[in-house]
Motif scaffolding. Structure first.
Motif, PDB file in Angstrom:
ATOM      1  N   GLU A 136      15.302  18.557  92.469  1.00 26.42           N
ATOM      2  CA  GLU A 136      14.185  18.586  91.535  1.00 26.42           C
ATOM      3  C   GLU A 136      13.903  17.198  90.973  1.00 26.42           C
ATOM      4  OE1 GLU A 136      15.365  21.506  88.701  1.00 26.42           O
ATOM      5  OE2 GLU A 136      14.702  23.211  89.938  1.00 26.42           O
ATOM      6  N   ARG A 139      20.536  21.551  93.281  1.00 22.17           N
ATOM      7  CA  ARG A 139      19.191  21.939  92.876  1.00 22.17           C
ATOM      8  C   ARG A 139      18.615  20.914  91.894  1.00 22.17           C
ATOM      9  NH1 ARG A 139      20.140  26.748  91.980  1.00 22.17           N
ATOM     10  NH2 ARG A 139      20.630  26.682  89.749  1.00 22.17           N
ATOM     11  N   TRP A 140      19.426  20.496  90.914  1.00 20.72           N
ATOM     12  CA  TRP A 140      18.974  19.497  89.939  1.00 20.72           C
ATOM     13  C   TRP A 140      18.603  18.189  90.626  1.00 20.72           C
ATOM     14  CZ3 TRP A 140      20.718  14.635  88.555  1.00 20.72           C
ATOM     15  CH2 TRP A 140      20.175  14.090  87.388  1.00 20.72           C
ATOM     16  N   VAL A 149      24.425  18.911  83.553  1.00 23.51           N
ATOM     17  CA  VAL A 149      24.651  19.655  84.783  1.00 23.51           C
ATOM     18  C   VAL A 149      25.604  18.920  85.720  1.00 23.51           C
ATOM     19  CG1 VAL A 149      22.655  18.650  85.993  1.00 23.51           C
ATOM     20  CG2 VAL A 149      23.517  20.902  86.667  1.00 23.51           C
ATOM     21  N   ALA A 196      26.106  24.029  93.523  1.00 23.90           N
ATOM     22  CA  ALA A 196      24.776  24.546  93.839  1.00 23.90           C
ATOM     23  C   ALA A 196      23.757  24.102  92.791  1.00 23.90           C
ATOM     24  CB  ALA A 196      24.802  26.061  93.950  1.00 23.90           C
ATOM     25  N   ASN A 197      24.159  24.193  91.517  1.00 23.61           N
ATOM     26  CA  ASN A 197      23.258  23.765  90.440  1.00 23.61           C
ATOM     27  C   ASN A 197      23.005  22.260  90.498  1.00 23.61           C
ATOM     28  OD1 ASN A 197      23.049  26.358  89.523  1.00 23.61           O
ATOM     29  ND2 ASN A 197      24.466  26.094  87.799  1.00 23.61           N
ATOM     30  N   ILE A 198      24.042  21.512  90.848  1.00 27.85           N
ATOM     31  CA  ILE A 198      23.893  20.058  90.951  1.00 27.85           C
ATOM     32  C   ILE A 198      22.937  19.697  92.083  1.00 27.85           C
ATOM     33  CG2 ILE A 198      25.092  17.908  91.553  1.00 27.85           C
ATOM     34  CD1 ILE A 198      27.536  19.047  90.028  1.00 27.85           C
ATOM     35  N   HIS A 207      29.482  22.642  89.132  1.00 27.95           N
ATOM     36  CA  HIS A 207      28.777  23.719  89.843  1.00 27.95           C
ATOM     37  C   HIS A 207      27.898  23.072  90.912  1.00 27.95           C
ATOM     38  CE1 HIS A 207      26.359  27.194  90.759  1.00 27.95           C
ATOM     39  NE2 HIS A 207      26.999  27.950  89.852  1.00 27.95           N
ATOM     40  N   THR A 211      29.357  19.830  85.190  1.00 26.42           N
ATOM     41  CA  THR A 211      29.778  21.234  85.264  1.00 26.42           C
ATOM     42  C   THR A 211      30.667  21.526  86.463  1.00 26.42           C
ATOM     43  OG1 THR A 211      27.844  21.882  86.574  1.00 26.42           O
ATOM     44  CG2 THR A 211      27.628  21.938  84.153  1.00 26.42           C
TER      45      THR A 211
END
Length: 252
Positions: free
Chosen positions: A210, A206-207, A195, A202-204, A200, A198
């Motif tokens: 988490e 979120r990851w 991730v 927003a995804n980073i 990205h 990528t």
């Protein structure tokens, strides 16, 4: 902010506080750090600042008057009485929240003890707060004082390049920091989480969030009891198999 360190080893403190981020902040004028040798206020030709304990016992104790005279001199320079801290294993354990609060002060004086400590009367007369780094004992207060000064300095606007430099670090939000990686993408067969490659954002984000939750639950679960987590974070941890209640709370 101005931080004054009162110590038997000002050269040691000055060396540490002249380096890296804190040193750059001092050179930019964002932060002022002054190291004072309270031996200069001994009032005797041998510059002695310690003596035997009343009532007997092992070791030597720092006398009240040299420290008090040094404190008086610093306060005269400042033109006021600032918040005065004493590094002591008897103090409250330092937290990031307390660091943030201390960073709001305009001036701090940090007193470094040595030998068996400091005459109790100077603590009663001057010290506002005793601070500890943990339940262990060091030779002197210099290392804890430098740790406190460094932690507080990082919270001062202009010391770091941006607030994000400390806002995502461990403990700032009540959680531990997420794992981080740099090049190469594969090192000795270990790959960077896909991730992060990528682009990205927003995804980073979120990851990373988490991962902070998981690390805290795994390494410092007690922090979750005081962290203000939204329901979605609680649901995420529960799905990962983490219970947010201790055994005693569950059985009650």
């Amino acid at each position: 902010m101005r931080i004054d360190l009162l110590t038997l080893f000002p050269e040691m403190c000055e060396t540490v506080m002249a380096e890296s981020i804190v040193g750059r902040a001092r050179r930019k004028g964002v932060l002022q750090v002054c190291c004072h040798q309270f031996r200069d206020f001994s009032g005797n030709k041998h510059n002695r600042v310690d003596d035997n304990l009343f009532g007997g016992g092992m070791g030597m104790l720092l006398m009240a008057e040299p420290i008090a005279a040094c404190l008086d001199d610093v306060m005269e320079q400042l033109g006021k009485r600032p918040h005065i801290l004493y590094m002591s294993p008897q103090g409250k354990t330092l937290t990031q929240q307390r660091v943030r609060e201390l960073a709001q002060e305009e001036n701090l004086i940090i007193l470094c003890g040595h030998y068996e400590g400091v005459d109790e009367r100077v603590l009663e007369a001057y010290v506002d707060e005793e601070v500890s780094l943990g339940d262990f004992v060091l030779t002197g207060g210099e290392i804890p004082a430098l740790a406190l000064a460094d932690a507080v300095s990082r919270m001062i606007p202009g010391v770091l390049s941006a607030d994000e430099c400390f806002e995502e670090e461990s403990h700032f939000s009540g959680l531990l920091e997420y794992p981080q990686y740099t090049r190469p993408a594969v090192w000795r067969g270990r790959e960077v989480p896909p991730v992060l490659l990528t682009g990205h954002h927003a995804n980073i984000r979120r990851w990373r969030h988490e991962q902070s939750l998981l690390r805290t639950a795994e390494k410092r679960p007690e922090l979750l009891k005081t962290a203000e987590l939204p329901q979605e974070d609680l649901d995420f941890l529960i799905k990962q198999g983490f219970s947010l209640l201790s055994e005693s709370e569950t059985s009650s």
